[in-house]
Motif scaffolding. Structure first.
Motif, PDB file in Angstrom:
ATOM      1  N   GLU A  48       0.814  -1.203   0.000  1.00 26.08           N
ATOM      2  CA  GLU A  48       0.000   0.000   0.000  1.00 26.08           C
ATOM      3  C   GLU A  48       0.854   1.262   0.000  1.00 26.08           C
ATOM      4  OE1 GLU A  48      -2.725   0.030   3.182  1.00 26.08           O
ATOM      5  OE2 GLU A  48      -4.074  -1.450   2.314  1.00 26.08           O
ATOM      6  N   LYS A  49       2.000   1.227   0.662  1.00 26.79           N
ATOM      7  CA  LYS A  49       2.839   2.414   0.803  1.00 26.79           C
ATOM      8  C   LYS A  49       3.819   2.591  -0.355  1.00 26.79           C
ATOM      9  CE  LYS A  49       1.191   3.866   4.716  1.00 26.79           C
ATOM     10  NZ  LYS A  49       0.466   5.151   4.801  1.00 26.79           N
ATOM     11  N   VAL A  50       3.744   1.721  -1.360  1.00 26.51           N
ATOM     12  CA  VAL A  50       4.593   1.926  -2.536  1.00 26.51           C
ATOM     13  C   VAL A  50       4.193   3.214  -3.238  1.00 26.51           C
ATOM     14  CG1 VAL A  50       5.195   1.034  -4.809  1.00 26.51           C
ATOM     15  CG2 VAL A  50       5.107  -0.511  -2.847  1.00 26.51           C
ATOM     16  N   THR A  51       2.901   3.488  -3.304  1.00 28.12           N
ATOM     17  CA  THR A  51       2.404   4.717  -3.915  1.00 28.12           C
ATOM     18  C   THR A  51       1.985   5.700  -2.828  1.00 28.12           C
ATOM     19  OG1 THR A  51       0.153   3.826  -4.038  1.00 28.12           O
ATOM     20  CG2 THR A  51       1.609   3.450  -5.925  1.00 28.12           C
ATOM     21  N   GLY A  52       1.604   6.901  -3.241  1.00 22.44           N
ATOM     22  CA  GLY A  52       1.155   7.892  -2.272  1.00 22.44           C
ATOM     23  C   GLY A  52       2.196   8.966  -2.023  1.00 22.44           C
ATOM     24  N   HIS A  53       2.099   9.596  -0.861  1.00 23.40           N
ATOM     25  CA  HIS A  53       2.943  10.735  -0.504  1.00 23.40           C
ATOM     26  C   HIS A  53       4.146  10.296   0.326  1.00 23.40           C
ATOM     27  CE1 HIS A  53      -0.364  13.456  -1.704  1.00 23.40           C
ATOM     28  NE2 HIS A  53      -1.144  12.522  -1.181  1.00 23.40           N
ATOM     29  N   SER A  54       5.234  11.026   0.199  1.00 24.99           N
ATOM     30  CA  SER A  54       6.422  10.777   1.026  1.00 24.99           C
ATOM     31  C   SER A  54       7.261  12.038   1.097  1.00 24.99           C
ATOM     32  CB  SER A  54       7.256   9.621   0.474  1.00 24.99           C
ATOM     33  OG  SER A  54       7.822   9.955  -0.774  1.00 24.99           O
ATOM     34  N   VAL A  55       8.004  12.168   2.190  1.00 25.70           N
ATOM     35  CA  VAL A  55       8.988  13.233   2.359  1.00 25.70           C
ATOM     36  C   VAL A  55      10.306  12.587   2.740  1.00 25.70           C
ATOM     37  CG1 VAL A  55       7.354  15.048   2.969  1.00 25.70           C
ATOM     38  CG2 VAL A  55       8.242  13.547   4.763  1.00 25.70           C
ATOM     39  N   TYR A  56      11.409  13.261   2.410  1.00 23.93           N
ATOM     40  CA  TYR A  56      12.714  12.674   2.682  1.00 23.93           C
ATOM     41  C   TYR A  56      13.734  13.757   2.971  1.00 23.93           C
ATOM     42  CZ  TYR A  56      13.536  13.963  -2.206  1.00 23.93           C
ATOM     43  OH  TYR A  56      13.648  14.660  -3.384  1.00 23.93           O
ATOM     44  N   ALA A  57      14.823  13.328   3.610  1.00 22.97           N
ATOM     45  CA  ALA A  57      15.945  14.214   3.913  1.00 22.97           C
ATOM     46  C   ALA A  57      17.215  13.382   3.929  1.00 22.97           C
ATOM     47  CB  ALA A  57      15.750  14.917   5.255  1.00 22.97           C
ATOM     48  N   GLY A  58      18.292  13.960   3.426  1.00 23.63           N
ATOM     49  CA  GLY A  58      19.544  13.222   3.388  1.00 23.63           C
ATOM     50  C   GLY A  58      20.730  14.135   3.159  1.00 23.63           C
ATOM     51  N   GLY A  59      21.891  13.546   3.127  1.00 26.69           N
ATOM     52  CA  GLY A  59      23.122  14.295   2.916  1.00 26.69           C
ATOM     53  C   GLY A  59      24.216  13.391   2.417  1.00 26.69           C
ATOM     54  N   GLY A  60      25.287  13.997   1.931  1.00 25.20           N
ATOM     55  CA  GLY A  60      26.388  13.206   1.414  1.00 25.20           C
ATOM     56  C   GLY A  60      27.512  14.083   0.913  1.00 25.20           C
ATOM     57  N   ILE A  61      28.062  13.705  -0.222  1.00 25.33           N
ATOM     58  CA  ILE A  61      29.201  14.409  -0.779  1.00 25.33           C
ATOM     59  C   ILE A  61      28.933  14.706  -2.253  1.00 25.33           C
ATOM     60  CG2 ILE A  61      30.426  12.282  -1.414  1.00 25.33           C
ATOM     61  CD1 ILE A  61      33.028  13.757  -0.606  1.00 25.33           C
ATOM     62  N   GLY A  62      29.367  15.895  -2.692  1.00 22.72           N
ATOM     63  CA  GLY A  62      29.193  16.294  -4.078  1.00 22.72           C
ATOM     64  C   GLY A  62      30.527  16.637  -4.719  1.00 22.72           C
ATOM     65  N   ARG A 228      27.731  18.687 -11.794  1.00 23.53           N
ATOM     66  CA  ARG A 228      28.050  18.132 -10.472  1.00 23.53           C
ATOM     67  C   ARG A 228      27.395  16.771 -10.320  1.00 23.53           C
ATOM     68  NH1 ARG A 228      25.895  21.971  -6.546  1.00 23.53           N
ATOM     69  NH2 ARG A 228      24.011  20.704  -6.430  1.00 23.53           N
ATOM     70  N   ILE A 229      28.126  15.840  -9.689  1.00 25.18           N
ATOM     71  CA  ILE A 229      27.606  14.528  -9.358  1.00 25.18           C
ATOM     72  C   ILE A 229      27.617  14.376  -7.843  1.00 25.18           C
ATOM     73  CG2 ILE A 229      29.849  13.352  -9.494  1.00 25.18           C
ATOM     74  CD1 ILE A 229      28.327  10.980 -10.754  1.00 25.18           C
ATOM     75  N   GLU A 230      26.610  13.677  -7.298  1.00 25.49           N
ATOM     76  CA  GLU A 230      26.463  13.590  -5.848  1.00 25.49           C
ATOM     77  C   GLU A 230      26.090  12.171  -5.431  1.00 25.49           C
ATOM     78  OE1 GLU A 230      24.501  18.069  -5.567  1.00 25.49           O
ATOM     79  OE2 GLU A 230      23.261  16.249  -5.602  1.00 25.49           O
ATOM     80  N   LEU A 231      26.572  11.785  -4.276  1.00 28.66           N
ATOM     81  CA  LEU A 231      26.211  10.517  -3.658  1.00 28.66           C
ATOM     82  C   LEU A 231      25.703  10.817  -2.257  1.00 28.66           C
ATOM     83  CD1 LEU A 231      26.209   7.421  -3.939  1.00 28.66           C
ATOM     84  CD2 LEU A 231      28.493   7.420  -2.906  1.00 28.66           C
ATOM     85  N   SER A 232      24.480  10.382  -1.956  1.00 27.65           N
ATOM     86  CA  SER A 232      23.860  10.746  -0.679  1.00 27.65           C
ATOM     87  C   SER A 232      23.103   9.574  -0.091  1.00 27.65           C
ATOM     88  CB  SER A 232      22.905  11.933  -0.859  1.00 27.65           C
ATOM     89  OG  SER A 232      21.875  11.600  -1.777  1.00 27.65           O
ATOM     90  N   VAL A 233      22.872   9.641   1.224  1.00 27.00           N
ATOM     91  CA  VAL A 233      22.040   8.679   1.950  1.00 27.00           C
ATOM     92  C   VAL A 233      21.082   9.486   2.829  1.00 27.00           C
ATOM     93  CG1 VAL A 233      23.760   6.835   1.938  1.00 27.00           C
ATOM     94  CG2 VAL A 233      23.743   8.491   3.808  1.00 27.00           C
ATOM     95  N   GLY A 234      19.960   8.856   3.198  1.00 27.58           N
ATOM     96  CA  GLY A 234      19.000   9.579   4.012  1.00 27.58           C
ATOM     97  C   GLY A 234      17.845   8.705   4.444  1.00 27.58           C
ATOM     98  N   VAL A 235      16.816   9.339   4.967  1.00 25.61           N
ATOM     99  CA  VAL A 235      15.627   8.640   5.453  1.00 25.61           C
ATOM    100  C   VAL A 235      14.397   9.204   4.735  1.00 25.61           C
ATOM    101  CG1 VAL A 235      16.598   8.119   7.715  1.00 25.61           C
ATOM    102  CG2 VAL A 235      15.360  10.264   7.381  1.00 25.61           C
ATOM    103  N   ARG A 236      13.386   8.341   4.579  1.00 29.58           N
ATOM    104  CA  ARG A 236      12.148   8.730   3.920  1.00 29.58           C
ATOM    105  C   ARG A 236      10.955   8.301   4.779  1.00 29.58           C
ATOM    106  NH1 ARG A 236      10.596   9.632  -1.517  1.00 29.58           N
ATOM    107  NH2 ARG A 236      12.660   8.937  -2.218  1.00 29.58           N
ATOM    108  N   TYR A 237       9.938   9.146   4.804  1.00 31.45           N
ATOM    109  CA  TYR A 237       8.702   8.839   5.532  1.00 31.45           C
ATOM    110  C   TYR A 237       7.549   8.801   4.547  1.00 31.45           C
ATOM    111  CZ  TYR A 237       4.705   9.334   8.647  1.00 31.45           C
ATOM    112  OH  TYR A 237       3.506   9.145   9.276  1.00 31.45           O
ATOM    113  N   HIS A 238       6.832   7.690   4.508  1.00 29.72           N
ATOM    114  CA  HIS A 238       5.689   7.497   3.619  1.00 29.72           C
ATOM    115  C   HIS A 238       4.390   7.740   4.401  1.00 29.72           C
ATOM    116  CE1 HIS A 238       8.158   5.391   0.485  1.00 29.72           C
ATOM    117  NE2 HIS A 238       8.884   5.098   1.545  1.00 29.72           N
ATOM    118  N   PHE A 239       3.474   8.446   3.780  1.00 31.81           N
ATOM    119  CA  PHE A 239       2.187   8.688   4.444  1.00 31.81           C
ATOM    120  C   PHE A 239       1.059   8.754   3.419  1.00 31.81           C
ATOM    121  CE2 PHE A 239       4.137  12.710   3.468  1.00 31.81           C
ATOM    122  CZ  PHE A 239       3.092  13.531   3.057  1.00 31.81           C
TER     123      PHE A 239
END
Length: 239
Positions: A48-62, A228-239
């Motif tokens: 069910e949570k594959v679709t719908g709304h989500s927000v995310y935040a992350g960081g890494g190196i560019g 610019r190329i970037e590699l990042s990791v982070g967390v996502r919240y599905h709602f």
């Protein structure tokens, strides 16, 4: 004799089946009415949570792969930390839209008649077209996206005179331009609503690089933009 043994074994099996059935009925009766219908399986929740709304935040190196104009004697303007936040909505067809903010910050110093410190912050804001594919019963999500947006480059210059303890800002310049971006990423969901992701991104910017309002002059005559190329990791919240 054999008939007696078989009869006893049959009686034991029948008694055991009756006992298991009775216990199962007792357990089912102990569960409040409607509970089993209201609580869905993990598989259904993840799907069910594959679709719908989500927000995310992350960081890494560019890493800025193209030439970037500075006069720094210390520091590397083309390699720095980056961060991002965003929102996405994905339809049942696994396509959707979103919005991305991406930041990049670096600093260095150079010697003119004394030591100056310079910081460069690049902001990127853009609407996105996004897509998503689910694997592993919905626990793994592979995403992609692309967008066109606004690039803002903020350049600050600081200098410390003899009678000052700390550096003070002596110049600031802001340049505006356009950019395009794309990304590929993978997410593993710890729960149906929370996941961790990794993302590889590419941004191409078109803007005139200036230093405190003065146009930079390259040997090749090209003063516009960067990639610019970037590699990042982070967390996502599905709602």
């Amino acid at each position: 004799m054999n008939t007696s043994i078989y009869s006893r074994l049959s009686a034991i099996v029948v008694a055991g089946m009756f006992t298991l059935t009775a216990n199962a009925q007792e357990v089912k009766a102990a569960v409040p009415d409607g509970t089993s219908d209201s609580i869905k399986t993990d598989l259904n929740l993840f799907n069910e949570k594959v679709t719908g709304h989500s927000v995310y935040a992350g960081g890494g190196i560019g890493h800025i792969m193209s030439h970037f104009d500075t006069s720094w004697s210390q520091g590397e303007p083309r390699l720095a930390g980056m961060w991002q936040v965003g929102y996405e909505w994905v339809s049942k067809k696994r396509f959707g839209t979103g919005f991305l903010y991406n930041g990049y910050y670096t600093k260095g110093s150079f010697l003119y008649y004394d030591t100056f410190k310079e910081s460069i912050c690049i902001h990127y804001l853009a609407p996105q077209f996004v897509g998503r594919v689910a694997f592993g019963k919905g626990r793994w999500l592979f995403g992609y996206g692309a967008g066109v947006g606004l690039v803002v480059l903020v350049d600050r210059l600081r200098y410390r005179e003899d009678n000052y303890v700390s550096y003070r800002e002596v110049g600031k310049n802001t340049d505006y331009g356009f950019g395009v971006n794309m990304y590929l990423g993978a997410e593993y969901r710890l729960t149906p609503t929370w996941g961790i992701f990794g993302r590889l991104s590419y941004t191409e910017a078109l803007l005139k690089q200036e230093f405190m309002g003065h146009e930079m002059h390259r040997d090749d005559g090209n003063v516009n933009g960067f990639s610019r190329i970037e590699l990042s990791v982070g967390v996502r919240y599905h709602f």
